[in-house]
Write a protein that holds these residues in place. Structure first.
Motif, PDB file in Angstrom:
ATOM      1  N   GLY A  48     -15.468  14.757 -33.754  1.00 39.65           N
ATOM      2  CA  GLY A  48     -16.429  15.058 -34.810  1.00 39.65           C
ATOM      3  C   GLY A  48     -16.071  16.260 -35.661  1.00 39.65           C
ATOM      4  O   GLY A  48     -16.954  16.892 -36.229  1.00 39.65           O
ATOM      5  N   ARG A  49     -14.780  16.565 -35.784  1.00 39.57           N
ATOM      6  CA  ARG A  49     -14.337  17.695 -36.598  1.00 39.57           C
ATOM      7  C   ARG A  49     -13.378  17.241 -37.687  1.00 39.57           C
ATOM      8  O   ARG A  49     -12.222  17.645 -37.721  1.00 39.57           O
ATOM      9  CB  ARG A  49     -13.673  18.752 -35.718  1.00 39.57           C
ATOM     10  N   PRO A  50     -13.842  16.393 -38.617  1.00 35.59           N
ATOM     11  CA  PRO A  50     -12.962  15.939 -39.696  1.00 35.59           C
ATOM     12  C   PRO A  50     -12.474  17.092 -40.569  1.00 35.59           C
ATOM     13  O   PRO A  50     -11.464  16.962 -41.255  1.00 35.59           O
ATOM     14  CB  PRO A  50     -13.830  14.958 -40.480  1.00 35.59           C
ATOM     15  N   ASP A  51     -13.168  18.223 -40.529  1.00 36.85           N
ATOM     16  CA  ASP A  51     -12.728  19.389 -41.289  1.00 36.85           C
ATOM     17  C   ASP A  51     -11.409  19.964 -40.760  1.00 36.85           C
ATOM     18  O   ASP A  51     -10.736  20.713 -41.453  1.00 36.85           O
ATOM     19  CB  ASP A  51     -13.799  20.489 -41.258  1.00 36.85           C
ATOM     20  N   LEU A  52     -11.040  19.592 -39.530  1.00 35.38           N
ATOM     21  CA  LEU A  52      -9.798  20.077 -38.936  1.00 35.38           C
ATOM     22  C   LEU A  52      -8.650  19.080 -39.070  1.00 35.38           C
ATOM     23  O   LEU A  52      -7.547  19.345 -38.604  1.00 35.38           O
ATOM     24  CB  LEU A  52     -10.013  20.428 -37.462  1.00 35.38           C
ATOM     25  N   VAL A  53      -8.914  17.934 -39.698  1.00 33.93           N
ATOM     26  CA  VAL A  53      -7.839  16.983 -39.972  1.00 33.93           C
ATOM     27  C   VAL A  53      -6.968  17.597 -41.049  1.00 33.93           C
ATOM     28  O   VAL A  53      -7.431  17.847 -42.155  1.00 33.93           O
ATOM     29  CB  VAL A  53      -8.401  15.606 -40.402  1.00 33.93           C
ATOM     30  N   ARG A  54      -5.687  17.878 -40.722  1.00 36.79           N
ATOM     31  CA  ARG A  54      -4.836  18.678 -41.600  1.00 36.79           C
ATOM     32  C   ARG A  54      -4.009  17.874 -42.594  1.00 36.79           C
ATOM     33  O   ARG A  54      -3.830  18.282 -43.722  1.00 36.79           O
ATOM     34  CB  ARG A  54      -3.862  19.507 -40.752  1.00 36.79           C
ATOM     35  N   GLU A  55      -3.468  16.770 -42.156  1.00 34.49           N
ATOM     36  CA  GLU A  55      -2.423  16.120 -42.946  1.00 34.49           C
ATOM     37  C   GLU A  55      -2.824  14.797 -43.572  1.00 34.49           C
ATOM     38  O   GLU A  55      -2.002  14.133 -44.157  1.00 34.49           O
ATOM     39  CB  GLU A  55      -1.183  15.897 -42.069  1.00 34.49           C
ATOM     40  N   HIS A  56      -4.047  14.398 -43.427  1.00 31.18           N
ATOM     41  CA  HIS A  56      -4.464  13.115 -43.993  1.00 31.18           C
ATOM     42  C   HIS A  56      -5.801  13.320 -44.674  1.00 31.18           C
ATOM     43  O   HIS A  56      -6.722  13.872 -44.089  1.00 31.18           O
ATOM     44  CB  HIS A  56      -4.549  12.050 -42.901  1.00 31.18           C
ATOM     45  N   SER A  57      -5.916  12.890 -45.919  1.00 29.23           N
ATOM     46  CA  SER A  57      -7.101  13.196 -46.715  1.00 29.23           C
ATOM     47  C   SER A  57      -8.364  12.466 -46.266  1.00 29.23           C
ATOM     48  O   SER A  57      -9.449  12.908 -46.565  1.00 29.23           O
ATOM     49  CB  SER A  57      -6.829  12.903 -48.188  1.00 29.23           C
ATOM     50  N   GLU A  58      -8.202  11.371 -45.562  1.00 29.83           N
ATOM     51  CA  GLU A  58      -9.394  10.663 -45.068  1.00 29.83           C
ATOM     52  C   GLU A  58      -9.391  10.728 -43.543  1.00 29.83           C
ATOM     53  O   GLU A  58      -8.357  10.932 -42.924  1.00 29.83           O
ATOM     54  CB  GLU A  58      -9.396   9.216 -45.530  1.00 29.83           C
ATOM     55  N   VAL A  59     -10.547  10.558 -42.953  1.00 28.22           N
ATOM     56  CA  VAL A  59     -10.614  10.562 -41.494  1.00 28.22           C
ATOM     57  C   VAL A  59      -9.866   9.360 -40.966  1.00 28.22           C
ATOM     58  O   VAL A  59     -10.051   8.235 -41.445  1.00 28.22           O
ATOM     59  CB  VAL A  59     -12.084  10.541 -41.024  1.00 28.22           C
ATOM     60  N   LEU A  60      -9.001   9.597 -40.017  1.00 30.88           N
ATOM     61  CA  LEU A  60      -8.199   8.499 -39.463  1.00 30.88           C
ATOM     62  C   LEU A  60      -9.085   7.563 -38.662  1.00 30.88           C
ATOM     63  O   LEU A  60      -9.942   8.005 -37.907  1.00 30.88           O
ATOM     64  CB  LEU A  60      -7.094   9.086 -38.567  1.00 30.88           C
ATOM     65  N   PRO A  61      -8.911   6.264 -38.808  1.00 27.44           N
ATOM     66  CA  PRO A  61      -9.748   5.313 -38.068  1.00 27.44           C
ATOM     67  C   PRO A  61      -9.421   5.351 -36.580  1.00 27.44           C
ATOM     68  O   PRO A  61      -8.279   5.523 -36.180  1.00 27.44           O
ATOM     69  CB  PRO A  61      -9.359   3.964 -38.677  1.00 27.44           C
ATOM     70  N   LEU A  62     -10.459   5.207 -35.777  1.00 24.75           N
ATOM     71  CA  LEU A  62     -10.284   5.135 -34.329  1.00 24.75           C
ATOM     72  C   LEU A  62     -10.612   3.719 -33.867  1.00 24.75           C
ATOM     73  O   LEU A  62     -11.665   3.192 -34.186  1.00 24.75           O
ATOM     74  CB  LEU A  62     -11.230   6.124 -33.625  1.00 24.75           C
TER      75      LEU A  62
END
Length: 64
Positions: A48-62
């Motif tokens: 639940g921390r999409p703000d820490l996704v560094r290298e991809h502009s959208e949340v990666l699908p799980l």
């Protein structure tokens, strides 16, 4: 050339099955990411921390 600092990070070691490793490598390559950065981004999104996704502009699908 030195890599930019990515912030406070901690090493996590895991031993997934070979089939999982193959899928992770393929997914990382499809996004143009290293396996390490892909896994870090997926973990950030998963907790639940999409703000820490560094290298991809959208949340990666799980896949669930």
């Amino acid at each position: 050339m030195a890599q930019p600092h990515k912030g406070d990070r901690t090493l996590i070691i895991s031993r997934p099955r070979g089939e999982v490793v193959d899928a992770v490598k393929a997914a990382a390559a499809s996004y143009g990411l290293s396996v390490s950065q892909y896994v870090a981004d997926v973990l950030a999104a998963h907790v639940g921390r999409p703000d820490l996704v560094r290298e991809h502009s959208e949340v990666l699908p799980l896949a669930m």
